[in-house]
Write a protein that holds these residues in place. Structure first.
Motif, PDB file in Angstrom:
ATOM      1  N   LYS A 159     -16.083   7.499 -11.231  1.00 60.99           N
ATOM      2  CA  LYS A 159     -16.007   6.295 -10.390  1.00 60.99           C
ATOM      3  C   LYS A 159     -16.576   6.553  -9.005  1.00 60.99           C
ATOM      4  O   LYS A 159     -17.204   5.674  -8.405  1.00 60.99           O
ATOM      5  N   SER A 160     -16.382   7.755  -8.470  1.00 56.84           N
ATOM      6  CA  SER A 160     -16.820   8.061  -7.103  1.00 56.84           C
ATOM      7  C   SER A 160     -18.304   8.395  -7.025  1.00 56.84           C
ATOM      8  O   SER A 160     -18.997   7.969  -6.094  1.00 56.84           O
ATOM      9  N   PHE A 161     -18.816   9.157  -7.994  1.00 52.87           N
ATOM     10  CA  PHE A 161     -20.189   9.646  -7.911  1.00 52.87           C
ATOM     11  C   PHE A 161     -21.152   8.943  -8.863  1.00 52.87           C
ATOM     12  O   PHE A 161     -22.361   8.950  -8.613  1.00 52.87           O
ATOM     13  N   GLY A 162     -20.666   8.368  -9.951  1.00 54.26           N
ATOM     14  CA  GLY A 162     -21.543   7.707 -10.898  1.00 54.26           C
ATOM     15  C   GLY A 162     -22.184   8.675 -11.871  1.00 54.26           C
ATOM     16  O   GLY A 162     -22.270   9.881 -11.624  1.00 54.26           O
ATOM     17  N   THR A 163     -22.671   8.140 -12.973  1.00 55.90           N
ATOM     18  CA  THR A 163     -23.263   8.986 -14.019  1.00 55.90           C
ATOM     19  C   THR A 163     -24.659   9.473 -13.666  1.00 55.90           C
ATOM     20  O   THR A 163     -25.193  10.347 -14.353  1.00 55.90           O
ATOM     21  N   GLN A 234     -20.423   0.874  -7.766  1.00 56.23           N
ATOM     22  CA  GLN A 234     -20.980   1.404  -6.526  1.00 56.23           C
ATOM     23  C   GLN A 234     -20.635   2.883  -6.393  1.00 56.23           C
ATOM     24  O   GLN A 234     -19.504   3.295  -6.674  1.00 56.23           O
ATOM     25  N   GLN A 235     -21.595   3.662  -5.983  1.00 56.92           N
ATOM     26  CA  GLN A 235     -21.337   5.077  -5.705  1.00 56.92           C
ATOM     27  C   GLN A 235     -20.725   5.178  -4.315  1.00 56.92           C
ATOM     28  O   GLN A 235     -21.362   4.821  -3.321  1.00 56.92           O
ATOM     29  N   VAL A 236     -19.495   5.651  -4.236  1.00 55.61           N
ATOM     30  CA  VAL A 236     -18.770   5.667  -2.959  1.00 55.61           C
ATOM     31  C   VAL A 236     -18.788   7.037  -2.295  1.00 55.61           C
ATOM     32  O   VAL A 236     -18.520   7.146  -1.103  1.00 55.61           O
ATOM     33  N   ARG A 237     -19.107   8.082  -3.040  1.00 53.10           N
ATOM     34  CA  ARG A 237     -19.202   9.426  -2.454  1.00 53.10           C
ATOM     35  C   ARG A 237     -20.551  10.013  -2.844  1.00 53.10           C
ATOM     36  O   ARG A 237     -21.058   9.771  -3.945  1.00 53.10           O
ATOM     37  N   PHE A 238     -21.108  10.786  -1.952  1.00 51.56           N
ATOM     38  CA  PHE A 238     -22.435  11.351  -2.156  1.00 51.56           C
ATOM     39  C   PHE A 238     -22.384  12.863  -1.991  1.00 51.56           C
ATOM     40  O   PHE A 238     -21.578  13.398  -1.207  1.00 51.56           O
TER      41      PHE A 238
END
Length: 849
Positions: A159-163, A234-238
């Protein structure tokens, strides 16, 4: 009570962190967190004891006291947050697994959340793969509570970083086992994780998951997917690297998942490859060479069942593809051709990009067979061509397609052009201008074809190209056409749909360095030398404290050697002097360059204050912002160098294209030679087999001829016997059936002998017998009537025929007064003995036969 009042603050921090009293440990954890939070930088001394001994944090996060454990995990989060990538890399291998096993099963919600925060920091500061590799084995733990907590952590990570950042392959492979778990909480969290993955991956997750689930679970998941369909995560952490790229002005995206990002996730990554060569029937190749179409049809049907799997393991398919290509090109039965094309399609889809090396074997055979007008065959060939194209590139298939667009068969031209249209609709990158020109030229020729379907297909192809490159770019290709053809092209242009986009040009930071320097990865410190290889003197650079050049202070000139003319091919460049400032100087076979000889009377320029163009380094530092400080000669020199560089780049690109073309030709020739060798071997085998078959047939023919000759001889004998029997039955004076064939011949010879003595005309029966004997090679003398009568009376009395009785011969029966009667009887006896000898010889020959 005494322990509580005792002051442990004098003990070293590491000792307090491992003290047996939990309150001492808790106070130490709080102090550690405070030190990390107030640290000056990532290299602060407060981090050193814990990074040099990662086992210390392992003990902290597994504290037996739940209150102290929560504070200890909080101190780990602070260490990662303020310690940066170095802290992450030092602690990750030791801390992640015990942190997950102890923190994710805690009774305290705060502890579980802090554990997840720590795992997210481990991913953010470096890369997600090591953390995912540590968490996946925990999913096989026997403790349902731990498995549930791990699934929740994985869902938060996705959820935080995305696939796009976190590779989902290993997670998706573990899901079927989770859905089969006996604990309902595990199954429920597995559903939540799957739904979160679906938001990012779309339908790509279904291929690797749904086939392994129960129908009820599939139905439930489909309902869950429908409820979140269309949502944009949405990607919330990078990652730290992504944050650095964003700080340098490179966009890392808003986090929204676009359609292109969904396409990057390959559903085949979640499917296990199947090795089919152990499943192909052993007599497949033998049946494919059978003369019976039913045998060939059964062979390709069996093969189609084997290759109809989503993903094939890479192996050597060369021989199999040659057999299928030969079947597609030459088989007379359209049912066999259809299934063979289906097999090619299945193999191409199963191998995907791995099928590209077999394209040259089967592609032209498919195009050649497009002459079939039967709809089912055309559809099978078309889908096979589409699958082959999906495994290769547009440039690889264009040459063959353009060649078959000139085919003499209108059906082939039409179907090939329609295939080109399908390729143009699905290709993702706009073809090169040279390829666009070749296609338009070929379609322009087809627009004047006599067959209307061919003209329509060519107009559709040009309309699709126009949709791809635009009306303005298409103007030169349709300018000379009449209004009718232009209108046809524009009609197809309005309805055409394409996916192609211009090829993305990598940003300048990602391109190859222009001054011979190493390529600088995104986020890495920039080099201290300029793009032309001139290192600025630190006394003239604005940022003297750090020694780094200011952003945008590099001159734009790209050449590596700054001379008034290009260096010859044999020239080399090297740095001058061990302590030089990075000036590059030309170094070739001559002792000095023309520039140095022409200025030998002037004082030498100092390399520490002058660049290659004779401009001082202080002046070159200002060239990046403005060219106003350059003289006209220097500007001309700079322009000339740029032109030279462009010519070199263009020449290099041309040479590369020529090399690629030659390599492709070499590959084609090698494959053609291999195919010819295989054909030659097959022809030799066929010739040998034919020669052996001919020899066997000749042997059979000779035997048959011999048997036919024997049969004809036997028939002749039987025919003669039959004729004799018929003649004997027709003779009035012959006895009924008691006279044998040999006695019959002797009687005739006696008659002939007696007739010589007394020539009397023969009866009808005697004439018949005489003719029969002539056929068999006998020439018996005739017999007189009186002798015949005497013989008949003698045979009637004795019951058998005997020309000479055992007693004396009554000469009165032959006729009185005949002086030569005795001599005639002697001659008759001689003839009789000769006939008996002949009869015995004939019987002996029949026995030998």
């Amino acid at each position: 009570m005494a322990d509580q009042e005792e002051d442990y603050s004098s003990l070293p921090l590491q000792d307090r962190a491992t003290h047996k009293i939990w309150k001492v440990r808790l106070a130490a954890y709080e102090e550690i967190t405070k030190q990390f939070t107030t640290s000056a930088s990532e290299n602060d001394p407060c981090f050193r004891p814990f990074l040099s001994d990662p086992a210390l944090f392992k003990k902290i996060v597994t504290d037996s006291n739940v209150a102290a454990q929560e504070v200890g995990i909080t101190s780990l989060v602070a260490c990662l947050q303020y310690g940066g990538p170095n802290a992450c890399q030092r602690l990750r291998g030791t801390v992640v697994t015990p942190l997950a096993e102890k923190g994710l099963v805690s009774m305290r919600a705060g502890t579980r959340q802090k554990t997840i925060d720590a795992l997210l920091y481990f991913i953010e500061l470096d890369t997600p793969d090591p953390v995912i590799e540590e968490l996946i084995p925990i999913l096989s733990n026997k403790l349902p509570k731990l498995v549930t907590g791990t699934i929740i952590a994985l869902r938060e990570i996705v959820k935080s970083f995305g696939t796009k950042t976190v590779g989902p392959k290993s997670i998706v492979k573990a899901l079927p086992k989770l859905f089969a778990h006996p604990d309902k909480n595990v199954r429920a969290e597995a559903t939540n994780l799957t739904v979160e993955l679906y938001k990012w991956m779309g339908d790509a997750i279904k291929a690797g998951l749904l086939p392994d689930l129960k129908p009820v679970q599939q139905k439930e998941l489909e309902e869950e997917f429908e409820s979140v369909k269309g949502s944009v995560p949405q990607q919330v952490r990078f990652l730290h690297s992504q944050q650095q790229a964003a700080s340098q002005g490179h966009s890392v995206g808003s986090g929204a998942v676009e359609q292109e990002d969904e396409d990057e996730i390959d559903p085949m990554d979640f499917i296990e490859a199947v090795d089919i060569f152990g499943k192909i029937p052993g007599d497949f190749y033998e049946r494919m060479g059978s003369v019976k179409w039913k045998d060939r049809k059964e062979a390709v049907d069996d093969l189609f069942k084997v290759v109809s799997v989503p993903k094939l393991a890479d192996a050597d398919f060369t021989e199999l593809m040659r057999v299928l290509a030969k079947c597609v090109a030459k088989d007379a039965n359209v049912a066999v051709v259809t299934v063979a094309a289906n097999c090619v399609e299945a193999i191409a889809k199963g191998l995907r990009a791995g099928f590209a090396k077999y394209k040259n074997i089967v592609f032209t055979s498919l195009l050649e067979r497009l002459k079939e007008k039967k709809q089912s065959v055309a559809e099978a060939l078309g889908t096979a061509l589409d699958a082959v194209f999906a495994s290769t590139t547009f440039s690889d298939i264009l040459e063959d397609v353009l060649e078959f667009m000139k085919h003499k068969n209108p059906q082939v031209k039409q179907e090939t052009t329609i295939f080109l249209v399908r390729c143009l609709r699905t290709v993702k990158i706009i073809p090169k201008p040279s390829e666009i020109k070749l296609m338009c030229d070929a379609c322009t020729v087809l627009l004047a074809d006599t067959a209307k379907p061919v003209r329509s297909a060519a107009a559709e192809a040009m309309g699709t190209i126009m949709k791809m490159i635009g009306e303005r770019a298409m103007t030169p290709y349709i300018d000379g056409l009449d209004d009718i053809r232009k209108n046809m092209i524009k009609e197809f242009f309005e309805t055409a749909t394409v996916k192609a986009k211009p090829e993305k040009v990598p940003p300048p930071s990602a391109q190859a360095p222009k001054a011979g320097g190493a390529r600088v990865p995104s986020g890495a410190p920039r080099p201290r030398s300029s793009a032309v290889g001139v290192k600025r003197a630190t006394s003239t650079t604005p940022n003297t404290s750090s020694g780094r050049p200011t952003p945008g202070s590099e001159p734009p000139a790209p050449p590596t050697v700054a001379h008034s003319r290009l260096a010859p091919p044999g020239a080399r460049t090297s740095r001058v002097g061990a302590g030089s400032t990075g000036v590059l100087r030309k170094k070739d076979d001559h002792s000095s360059s023309p520039r140095t000889t022409s200025t030998s009377s002037t004082p030498p320029r100092s390399t520490s204050s002058r660049g290659l163009t004779g401009v001082s380094l202080s002046t070159s530092a200002s060239l990046s912002t403005s060219h106003s400080g350059l003289s006209a000669a220097e500007k001309a020199e700079l322009a000339e160098l740029r032109r030279g560089r462009e010519e070199l780049v263009s020449s290099a690109a041309t040479l590369k294209q020529q090399v690629d073309a030659l390599q492709a030709d070499n590959l084609k020739l090698s494959q053609a030679m291999a195919e010819l060798q295989l054909s030659n071997k097959q022809l030799i085998e066929d010739h040998t087999r034919d020669v052996l078959a001919i020899k066997a047939k000749e042997t059979q023919l000779a035997r048959a001829r011999s048997e036919a000759d024997d049969a004809r001889a036997q028939i002749g004998i039987l025919q003669r016997d039959l004729d004799i029997a018929k003649a004997a039955a027709a003779a009035p004076s012959a006895p009924s059936a008691t006279i044998s064939r040999g006695d019959e011949i002797v009687a005739r010879d006696l008659n002939d002998g007696i007739n010589n003595v007394s020539p009397v005309p023969r009866t009808k029966s005697e004439s018949i017998l005489s003719e029969d004997e002539k056929e068999n090679g006998f020439s018996a003398p005739t017999m007189s009537r009186s002798a015949g009568a005497h013989l008949s009376r003698s045979s009637s009395r004795t019951g058998s025929f005997s020309p000479i009785s055992s007693g004396t011969v009554d000469t009165s029966d032959i006729g009185s007064g005949n002086a030569g009667s005795v001599e005639s009887w002697r001659r008759a006896a001689e003839v009789t003995s000769q006939l008996k000898a002949r009869i015995e010889a004939m019987k002996a020959r029949q026995i030998r036969r």
